[in-house]
Design an enzyme around this catalytic site. Sequence first.
Site, PDB file in Angstrom:
ATOM      1  N   GLU A  68     -28.861  -9.240  23.210  1.00 51.35           N
ATOM      2  CA  GLU A  68     -28.140  -7.812  22.126  1.00 51.35           C
ATOM      3  C   GLU A  68     -28.860  -6.668  22.828  1.00 51.35           C
ATOM      4  OE1 GLU A  68     -25.645  -7.552  19.832  1.00 51.35           O
ATOM      5  OE2 GLU A  68     -26.517  -5.395  19.856  1.00 51.35           O
ATOM      6  N   TYR A 100     -24.161 -10.822  23.731  1.00 47.98           N
ATOM      7  CA  TYR A 100     -23.642  -9.772  22.668  1.00 47.98           C
ATOM      8  C   TYR A 100     -23.568 -10.353  21.504  1.00 47.98           C
ATOM      9  CZ  TYR A 100     -20.851  -8.642  27.070  1.00 47.98           C
ATOM     10  OH  TYR A 100     -20.287  -8.316  28.155  1.00 47.98           O
ATOM     11  N   CYS A 159      -3.036   0.664   8.703  1.00 43.32           N
ATOM     12  CA  CYS A 159      -2.499  -0.867   8.952  1.00 43.32           C
ATOM     13  C   CYS A 159      -1.199  -0.594   9.768  1.00 43.32           C
ATOM     14  CB  CYS A 159      -1.949  -1.280   7.642  1.00 43.32           C
ATOM     15  SG  CYS A 159      -3.383  -1.772   6.602  1.00 43.32           S
ATOM     16  N   CYS A 166      -0.894   6.977   6.713  1.00 42.48           N
ATOM     17  CA  CYS A 166      -2.195   6.458   6.853  1.00 42.48           C
ATOM     18  C   CYS A 166      -1.835   5.567   8.161  1.00 42.48           C
ATOM     19  CB  CYS A 166      -2.876   5.638   5.878  1.00 42.48           C
ATOM     20  SG  CYS A 166      -4.117   4.652   6.290  1.00 42.48           S
ATOM     21  N   CYS A 182       0.802  -1.417   0.034  1.00 42.06           N
ATOM     22  CA  CYS A 182      -0.059  -0.028   0.071  1.00 42.06           C
ATOM     23  C   CYS A 182       0.914   1.234  -0.082  1.00 42.06           C
ATOM     24  CB  CYS A 182      -0.856   0.012   1.066  1.00 42.06           C
ATOM     25  SG  CYS A 182      -1.767   1.458   1.195  1.00 42.06           S
ATOM     26  N   CYS A 242     -11.944 -10.030  20.177  1.00 40.56           N
ATOM     27  CA  CYS A 242     -11.039  -9.141  19.219  1.00 40.56           C
ATOM     28  C   CYS A 242     -10.059  -8.265  19.915  1.00 40.56           C
ATOM     29  CB  CYS A 242     -12.028  -8.352  18.588  1.00 40.56           C
ATOM     30  SG  CYS A 242     -12.820  -6.971  19.302  1.00 40.56           S
ATOM     31  N   CYS A 286      -7.946   2.322  -0.874  1.00 37.97           N
ATOM     32  CA  CYS A 286      -7.540   1.557   0.364  1.00 37.97           C
ATOM     33  C   CYS A 286      -7.296  -0.019   0.103  1.00 37.97           C
ATOM     34  CB  CYS A 286      -8.470   1.789   1.515  1.00 37.97           C
ATOM     35  SG  CYS A 286      -8.039   0.622   3.188  1.00 37.97           S
TER      36      CYS A 286
HETATM   37  C1  LIG Z   1     -18.247  -7.977  18.718  1.00 39.27           C
HETATM   38  S1  LIG Z   1     -20.093  -7.739  18.188  1.00 39.27           S
HETATM   39  C2  LIG Z   1     -20.588  -9.476  18.262  1.00 39.27           C
HETATM   40  C3  LIG Z   1     -21.835  -9.878  17.434  1.00 39.27           C
HETATM   41  C4  LIG Z   1     -22.114 -11.373  17.018  1.00 39.27           C
HETATM   42  N1  LIG Z   1     -21.556 -12.219  17.947  1.00 39.27           N
HETATM   43  C5  LIG Z   1     -21.422 -11.344  15.640  1.00 39.27           C
HETATM   44  O1  LIG Z   1     -20.290 -12.190  15.575  1.00 39.27           O
HETATM   45  O2  LIG Z   1     -21.848 -10.984  14.427  1.00 39.27           O
HETATM   46  C6  LIG Z   1     -20.721  -7.173  19.591  1.00 39.27           C
HETATM   47  C7  LIG Z   1     -22.069  -6.916  19.771  1.00 39.27           C
HETATM   48  O3  LIG Z   1     -22.468  -6.942  21.131  1.00 39.27           O
HETATM   49  C8  LIG Z   1     -23.348  -5.625  21.225  1.00 39.27           C
HETATM   50  N2  LIG Z   1     -23.330  -4.904  22.565  1.00 39.27           N
HETATM   51  C9  LIG Z   1     -22.304  -4.207  22.959  1.00 39.27           C
HETATM   52  N3  LIG Z   1     -22.167  -3.920  24.379  1.00 39.27           N
HETATM   53  C10 LIG Z   1     -23.329  -4.652  24.747  1.00 39.27           C
HETATM   54  C11 LIG Z   1     -24.005  -5.012  26.021  1.00 39.27           C
HETATM   55  N4  LIG Z   1     -23.362  -4.175  27.170  1.00 39.27           N
HETATM   56  N5  LIG Z   1     -25.169  -5.705  26.080  1.00 39.27           N
HETATM   57  C12 LIG Z   1     -25.663  -6.326  24.974  1.00 39.27           C
HETATM   58  N6  LIG Z   1     -24.996  -6.211  23.848  1.00 39.27           N
HETATM   59  C13 LIG Z   1     -23.991  -5.468  23.655  1.00 39.27           C
HETATM   60  C14 LIG Z   1     -23.094  -4.812  20.234  1.00 39.27           C
HETATM   61  O4  LIG Z   1     -24.303  -4.008  19.680  1.00 39.27           O
HETATM   62  C15 LIG Z   1     -22.638  -5.773  19.066  1.00 39.27           C
HETATM   63  O5  LIG Z   1     -23.702  -6.361  18.140  1.00 39.27           O
END
Ligand SMILES: C[S@@+](CC[C@H](N)C(=O)[O-])C[C@H]1O[C@@H](n2cnc3c(N)ncnc32)[C@H](O)[C@@H]1O
Length: 405
Positions: free
Chosen positions: A284, A260, A75, A72, A64, A359, A150
């Site tokens: 969620e 989540y 990365c 930038c 890049c 992550c 990008c």
């Molecule tokens: C890393 S993503 C995971 C989504 C799903 N597992 C996927 O792989 O597609 C985290 C998710 O948690 C939600 N989130 C963040 N903080 C939260 C909370 N305190 N309670 C419930 N959901 C939450 C976000 O809206 C998001 O959709």
Amino acid sequence: MTVGPVAHGGHCVARHEGRVVFVRHTLPGERVVVRVTEDRHPGFCRADAVQVLEASPHRVERPCPYSGPGKCGGCDWQHVTPVEQRRLKAAVVREQLARLAGLPDVDVEVEELPGGALRWRSRARFAVDRSGAPGLRRHRSHDVVVLDDCPITAEPAARAVLSTAWPEAGAVDVSVDANGVVTTTRLDRRGRPQGSSVLRPGSDVPDEPAGRAERRAGGRDWEVEGTGFWQVHPAAADALVAAVTGFARAEPGETVLDLYAGAGLFGGAVAPAVGAEGRVVCVEADEAACAAADANLTGLPQAEVWQGEVDDEGLADLLAELDRGPDVIVLDPPRAGAGAAVSRRIAATGARAVVYVACDPAALARDVATFRQAGYRLVALRAFDAFPMTAHVECVALLEPRPAD
Ligand SMILES: C[S@@+](CC[C@H](N)C(=O)[O-])C[C@H]1O[C@@H](n2cnc3c(N)ncnc32)[C@H](O)[C@@H]1O
């Protein structure tokens, strides 16, 4: 200076006259000339390698043209072979687990995802400067580096944002789905969405308003809100579903929580295994993600979506409403991790398996430390190179209750 080991955050650690220097754009073992970029802390400073005197065998030309010292900040490792990037990520995960979770001997291998190191990004947020020109920010700066392309972003998504001006916008979110449909969402300078549009393959004229995006994983289609959360790498959802279902080993009749849950990816993937007698609850907070999850779980009556916060109180309420304790808990929290209170609450259920998708390895390691204090042990870990050219890595950990002595 001679550069030492890689650290969490995409830099390497070096020492100069008794001070620690975090050096970017280099590799362990290199001899480099650095320029100090930040010198605000007594214990350490930050620097960029601006000249390489002795190069690592793992150094390559950056594909890049926008990456490099002072350019930038998107990365971290354009100058590193993809194989070595994965070794560096494995070293970081190992080091975080050793230092923050007290686990010095975890064997970590970062698995490659198909598709190569470029054009994998199917979802991105680009910044916009005061003149309306799009780009990405310089590392640890608010300055926008204006970009024409990008190379890690899928070409139609990069083109949709970077080939035009965005007057008055603060940022633009973009995603490209499994059918090549590109959704852009303009954000104002305070990050509030101002409207979306959709560009279909072969068309130059955006449609409005945006609808649902379609994604594929685990052998089926999933609906997601236009630029809403979905794994960024097109092969990541598939790989993570395989890792999560493989660790969960859900059985007919079991109760599984997907915390989540986003659009219900993991809950939907384990639901067939628990069968009609079992139960899957996806939790969620985001309303649009819950609507997508509801749509994705149609046809799986054992799975339901609860809109609410995963926090100590929310989780206590949820557990009180279940007629039996969960057998398996899957969690995929945002970057900061689940935190100590939620991790303790999960551990207190005694679930036979906790499958933690992370992550950020530092957040994972901190939460693993809490689980260990609460009677769980780390049984297995898989890691995926879901973000090539950057220092980011996705991990899936299996935690189980420690057998009584
Ligand atoms: C890393 S993503 C995971 C989504 C799903 N597992 C996927 O792989 O597609 C985290 C998710 O948690 C939600 N989130 C963040 N903080 C939260 C909370 N305190 N309670 C419930 N959901 C939450 C976000 O809206 C998001 O959709």
